[in-house]
Motif scaffolding. Structure first.
Motif, PDB file in Angstrom:
ATOM      1  N   HIS A 138       0.838  -1.203   0.000  1.00 31.71           N
ATOM      2  CA  HIS A 138       0.000   0.000   0.000  1.00 31.71           C
ATOM      3  C   HIS A 138       0.869   1.247   0.000  1.00 31.71           C
ATOM      4  CE1 HIS A 138      -2.954   2.994   1.204  1.00 31.71           C
ATOM      5  NE2 HIS A 138      -2.237   3.237   2.287  1.00 31.71           N
ATOM      6  N   LEU A 139       1.883   1.272   0.869  1.00 36.78           N
ATOM      7  CA  LEU A 139       2.758   2.445   0.961  1.00 36.78           C
ATOM      8  C   LEU A 139       3.533   2.700  -0.335  1.00 36.78           C
ATOM      9  CD1 LEU A 139       4.221   2.024   4.562  1.00 36.78           C
ATOM     10  CD2 LEU A 139       2.326   3.494   3.825  1.00 36.78           C
ATOM     11  N   ALA A 140       3.754   1.660  -1.117  1.00 38.79           N
ATOM     12  CA  ALA A 140       4.496   1.786  -2.375  1.00 38.79           C
ATOM     13  C   ALA A 140       3.580   2.032  -3.577  1.00 38.79           C
ATOM     14  CB  ALA A 140       5.321   0.530  -2.611  1.00 38.79           C
ATOM     15  N   SER A 141       2.271   2.021  -3.365  1.00 38.54           N
ATOM     16  CA  SER A 141       1.331   2.185  -4.478  1.00 38.54           C
ATOM     17  C   SER A 141       1.355   3.627  -4.993  1.00 38.54           C
ATOM     18  CB  SER A 141      -0.087   1.803  -4.051  1.00 38.54           C
ATOM     19  OG  SER A 141      -0.587   2.748  -3.119  1.00 38.54           O
ATOM     20  N   PRO A 142       1.178   3.814  -6.294  1.00 40.04           N
ATOM     21  CA  PRO A 142       1.172   5.176  -6.848  1.00 40.04           C
ATOM     22  C   PRO A 142       0.114   6.080  -6.224  1.00 40.04           C
ATOM     23  CG  PRO A 142       1.347   3.560  -8.615  1.00 40.04           C
ATOM     24  CD  PRO A 142       1.077   2.793  -7.337  1.00 40.04           C
ATOM     25  N   HIS A 143      -1.065   5.531  -5.951  1.00 48.89           N
ATOM     26  CA  HIS A 143      -2.117   6.389  -5.383  1.00 48.89           C
ATOM     27  C   HIS A 143      -1.779   6.840  -3.973  1.00 48.89           C
ATOM     28  CE1 HIS A 143      -4.126   3.341  -2.804  1.00 48.89           C
ATOM     29  NE2 HIS A 143      -3.692   2.501  -3.719  1.00 48.89           N
ATOM     30  N   PHE A 144      -1.118   5.984  -3.163  1.00 50.62           N
ATOM     31  CA  PHE A 144      -0.719   6.423  -1.824  1.00 50.62           C
ATOM     32  C   PHE A 144       0.403   7.454  -1.900  1.00 50.62           C
ATOM     33  CE2 PHE A 144       2.134   6.477   1.746  1.00 50.62           C
ATOM     34  CZ  PHE A 144       1.262   6.872   2.748  1.00 50.62           C
ATOM     35  N   ILE A 145       1.383   7.222  -2.757  1.00 51.57           N
ATOM     36  CA  ILE A 145       2.501   8.166  -2.881  1.00 51.57           C
ATOM     37  C   ILE A 145       1.987   9.549  -3.271  1.00 51.57           C
ATOM     38  CG2 ILE A 145       4.570   8.693  -4.245  1.00 51.57           C
ATOM     39  CD1 ILE A 145       5.065   5.586  -4.264  1.00 51.57           C
ATOM     40  N   GLU A 146       1.042   9.590  -4.200  1.00 48.68           N
ATOM     41  CA  GLU A 146       0.449  10.864  -4.598  1.00 48.68           C
ATOM     42  C   GLU A 146      -0.340  11.485  -3.439  1.00 48.68           C
ATOM     43  OE1 GLU A 146      -2.243  12.785  -8.151  1.00 48.68           O
ATOM     44  OE2 GLU A 146      -2.567  10.674  -7.659  1.00 48.68           O
ATOM     45  N   PHE A 147      -1.164  10.679  -2.754  1.00 54.06           N
ATOM     46  CA  PHE A 147      -1.927  11.162  -1.602  1.00 54.06           C
ATOM     47  C   PHE A 147      -1.002  11.752  -0.539  1.00 54.06           C
ATOM     48  CE2 PHE A 147      -3.033  10.007   2.777  1.00 54.06           C
ATOM     49  CZ  PHE A 147      -4.124  10.835   2.974  1.00 54.06           C
ATOM     50  N   ASP A 148       0.052  11.031  -0.210  1.00 61.38           N
ATOM     51  CA  ASP A 148       0.978  11.471   0.826  1.00 61.38           C
ATOM     52  C   ASP A 148       1.626  12.806   0.456  1.00 61.38           C
ATOM     53  OD1 ASP A 148       2.174  10.868   3.383  1.00 61.38           O
ATOM     54  OD2 ASP A 148       4.035  10.402   2.309  1.00 61.38           O
ATOM     55  N   ALA A 149       2.037  12.957  -0.795  1.00 57.59           N
ATOM     56  CA  ALA A 149       2.667  14.197  -1.241  1.00 57.59           C
ATOM     57  C   ALA A 149       1.685  15.368  -1.225  1.00 57.59           C
ATOM     58  CB  ALA A 149       3.250  14.012  -2.638  1.00 57.59           C
ATOM     59  N   LEU A 150       0.457  15.127  -1.673  1.00 59.85           N
ATOM     60  CA  LEU A 150      -0.537  16.200  -1.743  1.00 59.85           C
ATOM     61  C   LEU A 150      -1.046  16.627  -0.370  1.00 59.85           C
ATOM     62  CD1 LEU A 150      -2.648  15.054  -4.828  1.00 59.85           C
ATOM     63  CD2 LEU A 150      -1.036  16.967  -4.729  1.00 59.85           C
ATOM     64  N   THR A 151      -1.114  15.693   0.569  1.00 56.51           N
ATOM     65  CA  THR A 151      -1.679  16.033   1.878  1.00 56.51           C
ATOM     66  C   THR A 151      -0.638  16.488   2.893  1.00 56.51           C
ATOM     67  OG1 THR A 151      -1.605  13.715   2.586  1.00 56.51           O
ATOM     68  CG2 THR A 151      -3.687  14.524   1.606  1.00 56.51           C
TER      69      THR A 151
END
Length: 99
Positions: A67-80
């Protein structure tokens, strides 16, 4: 045995709307696309503002790492990241599931 993640966010009131949109998208995509993600709930207190909690259940710690390596999480983490004043992450082993 399932792997449970509890995350608490402190979000400034002016950032809460954007944060909620992004966290709901991340939760939905996690459940939809990650085979190891059993559950992903976004919780807000009945009273008060600015607090958001996540309750996530994964098949294993490895599934959470995916999950932590998924593209959607990486994007979420950067945006939030700029929207969050403080974040606490705790992990738990779940020995019993209830219906």
């Amino acid at each position: 045995m399932s792997y449970v993640i509890w995350v608490e966010f402190d979000v400034a009131a002016e950032n809460l709307g954007r944060f909620m949109m992004l966290v709901k998208e991340n939760a939905a995509e996690s459940v939809r696309s990650e085979t190891g993600c059993q559950r992903f709930d976004v919780l807000v207190p009945v009273e008060g503002e600015g607090a958001v909690a996540l309750y996530e259940i994964y098949d294993s710690e490895a599934a959470f790492r995916d999950h932590l390596a998924s593209p959607h999480f990486i994007e979420f983490d950067a945006l939030t990241a700029p929207l969050v004043r403080h974040k606490t992450v705790r992990s738990y082993a779940c020995h019993q599931n209830s219906k």
